[in-house]
Design an enzyme around this catalytic site. Structure first.
Site, PDB file in Angstrom:
ATOM      1  CG  ASP A 156      36.669  35.566  38.667  1.00 44.36           C
ATOM      2  OD1 ASP A 156      36.792  35.639  39.843  1.00 44.36           O
ATOM      3  OD2 ASP A 156      37.195  36.525  37.685  1.00 44.36           O
ATOM      4  NE  ARG A 192      45.440  39.624  41.943  1.00 46.32           N
ATOM      5  CZ  ARG A 192      45.007  40.604  41.230  1.00 46.32           C
ATOM      6  NH1 ARG A 192      43.476  40.847  40.799  1.00 46.32           N
ATOM      7  NH2 ARG A 192      45.437  41.608  40.723  1.00 46.32           N
ATOM      8  CE1 TYR A 212      44.064  43.526  43.390  1.00 48.64           C
ATOM      9  CE2 TYR A 212      46.424  44.200  43.796  1.00 48.64           C
ATOM     10  CZ  TYR A 212      45.057  44.261  43.085  1.00 48.64           C
ATOM     11  OH  TYR A 212      44.892  45.236  41.649  1.00 48.64           O
ATOM     12  CG  LEU A 213      45.232  39.776  51.455  1.00 44.67           C
ATOM     13  CD1 LEU A 213      44.572  39.974  52.963  1.00 44.67           C
ATOM     14  CD2 LEU A 213      46.716  40.222  51.732  1.00 44.67           C
ATOM     15  CB  THR A 248      40.092  32.992  35.300  1.00 45.30           C
ATOM     16  OG1 THR A 248      39.284  33.918  35.878  1.00 45.30           O
ATOM     17  CG2 THR A 248      39.389  31.758  34.681  1.00 45.30           C
ATOM     18  CG  MET A 293      38.484  39.020  44.228  1.00 46.99           C
ATOM     19  SD  MET A 293      39.894  38.827  43.336  1.00 46.99           S
ATOM     20  CE  MET A 293      40.813  40.465  43.814  1.00 46.99           C
ATOM     21  N   GLY A 294      34.661  37.849  42.289  1.00 52.36           N
ATOM     22  CA  GLY A 294      33.639  36.970  41.610  1.00 52.36           C
ATOM     23  C   GLY A 294      32.433  37.975  41.262  1.00 52.36           C
ATOM     24  NE  ARG A 295      33.773  42.496  36.880  1.00 49.58           N
ATOM     25  CZ  ARG A 295      33.966  43.548  37.451  1.00 49.58           C
ATOM     26  NH1 ARG A 295      32.857  44.427  37.332  1.00 49.58           N
ATOM     27  NH2 ARG A 295      35.062  43.988  38.040  1.00 49.58           N
ATOM     28  N   GLY A 310      44.395  39.647  35.995  1.00 45.53           N
ATOM     29  CA  GLY A 310      44.369  39.414  37.339  1.00 45.53           C
ATOM     30  C   GLY A 310      45.275  38.056  37.492  1.00 45.53           C
TER      31      GLY A 310
END
Length: 420
Positions: free
Chosen positions: A143, A299, A296-297, A141, A189-191, A12
């Site tokens: 993240d 990142r 996506y906004l 990244t 985001m953040g898995r 990403g």
């Protein structure tokens, strides 16, 4: 005659990955005695496998400089993880064929944990297959989950976006809460690691300010405790703004938002956490609620990038080239923190065999005792990473981003099909 080098972007993309590309290209141009041409892989490692290479020497200095202000991946990125040599030897042999055909002796791979694994394998395969290749990992990244580096380029800008967004949304909700929306949820985001969600906590500088609740992947999601925290905030402050990491899990270990399926790296596909939480609040607490999914906004938001992040992104690109010039291989350029205040940092290096496939999660002492906010220690760590603004140039009211020529290098080998 110096050998050529290959740079590629992976995973990403971020608002500042192109700044690292700028750092690599500009620094390599300063070492003509060490590098011939610097090629780029079109769409990451896929470009290397399919011999779809870009000649960056055909880009002007001005165009490369403009990468500093341009989000996403200027050369295209991909999600493709090289399997072990014993599982897909054909891909490794193909890489060596492409490297040989184009006299490539150095490989710079710009990405996250899976990319570090690929870069490590490339550094090892050359010796195995009789064609040594220097391989240097350029960290990236959003993240912030790579180990052995103080922070990951790409994260600071996402953190700034998250903090700014929840602060602005919080003001909105507070002003309307008396007769309208009382609960707002921002899904980020953040898995497996809650760094991005934690960054939202920077917006809350005083008691009762948004976000009142943060949901971290590191803390097991308890529906009743969550609803109690939301209800308490509404009753005490009139509203509740929430930052929720997409990767929050139940006690069983299952993702709350598990959607089924997996991506190209084998990661479980997630989706729909914010509307799920909104329905839960509406059904159980009867509060009017709204939600947004940053996705996506967040990142891609170069217009609000962190100046610290921009500077560090360039620095690791530059450092990667300098590591190659020094003869290093199988290493990652890193950020090393010297002090919190003033924030002082330098670049360093870390061995890829200690980086690949290792995730850096939030320390428990960065999360409040109740599991719903950040601590002062976390705030001290995060605050310098969002510091400063580095606005892009504007034209006709919009950011003026560059699109490179991306001229193809003539192919020399038979067609190769990449397996999924």
């Amino acid at each position: 005659m110096p050998r050529n080098a290959l740079y590629a972007q992976s995973g990403g993309v971020t608002a500042v990955i192109n700044v690292s590309a700028q750092g690599v290209i500009e620094t390599a141009r300063q070492h003509p005695q060490h590098f011939g041409k610097l090629y780029a892989g079109r769409n990451g490692i896929i470009g290397a496998l399919t011999e779809d290479l870009i000649d960056t020497s055909l880009e002007s200095d001005a165009a490369i400089a403009a990468l500093r202000h341009t989000p996403a991946g200027a050369f295209g990125s991909c999600r493709h993880k090289l399997k072990g040599l014993d599982k897909n030897r054909a891909e490794y042999e193909r890489l060596i064929e492409v490297f040989k055909a184009h006299d490539i002796g150095t490989f710079f791979y710009n990405g996250g944990g899976d990319s570090a694994d690929t870069c490590l394998k490339v550094s090892q395969l050359g010796e195995t297959l009789g064609y040594p290749v220097q391989a240097i990992h350029v960290p990236k990244t959003m993240d912030n989950d790579l180990p052995l580096t103080d922070c990951c380029p790409g994260f600071g800008s996402v953190a700034k976006y998250t903090a700014v967004s929840i602060r602005e949304a919080g003001f909105d909700v507070e002003s309307m809460a008396k007769t309208s929306t009382k609960v707002f949820i921002l899904e980020v985001m953040g898995r497996h690691a809650g760094w991005t969600a934690a960054a939202g906590g920077l917006a809350s500088e005083n008691e009762g300010e948004a976000p009142q609740v943060i949901l971290f992947p590191e803390i097991v999601f308890d529906e009743d405790k969550f609803l109690a925290a939301v209800d308490a905030s509404v009753k005490q402050h009139g509203s509740c703004s929430i930052v929720a990491s997409e990767g929050i899990r139940l006690a069983s270990g299952k993702f709350v938002s598990e959607a089924g399926g997996a991506d190209a790296f084998g990661h479980t596909q997630l989706g729909g956490l914010a509307p799920l939480l909104a329905r839960l609040v509406g059904d159980r607490l009867k509060y009017k609620q709204h939600y947004a999914v940053a996705d996506y906004l967040m990142r891609a938001a170069r217009h609000i990038a962190s100046a610290t992040d921009v500077e560090q992104s360039y620095a690791v690109g530059k450092a990667a080239v300098e590591l190659a010039v020094a003869g290093k291989s199988g290493v990652m350029a890193t950020i090393e923190r010297q002090s919190d205040s003033p924030y002082v940092w330098t670049t360093g290096e870390a061995p890829l065999d200690q980086v690949a496939n290792v995730e850096k999660k939030m320390p428990r002492d960065f999360i409040s005792a109740d599991g719903f906010h950040i601590t002062d220690a976390c705030r001290r760590y995060l605050a310098p990473l969002i510091a400063g603004e580095d606005y892009p140039p504007y034209r006709n009211g919009l950011p003026d981003y560059v699109r490179l020529r991306n001229a193809a290098v003539p192919k020399k080998l038979p067609t190769f099909t990449v397996t999924k």
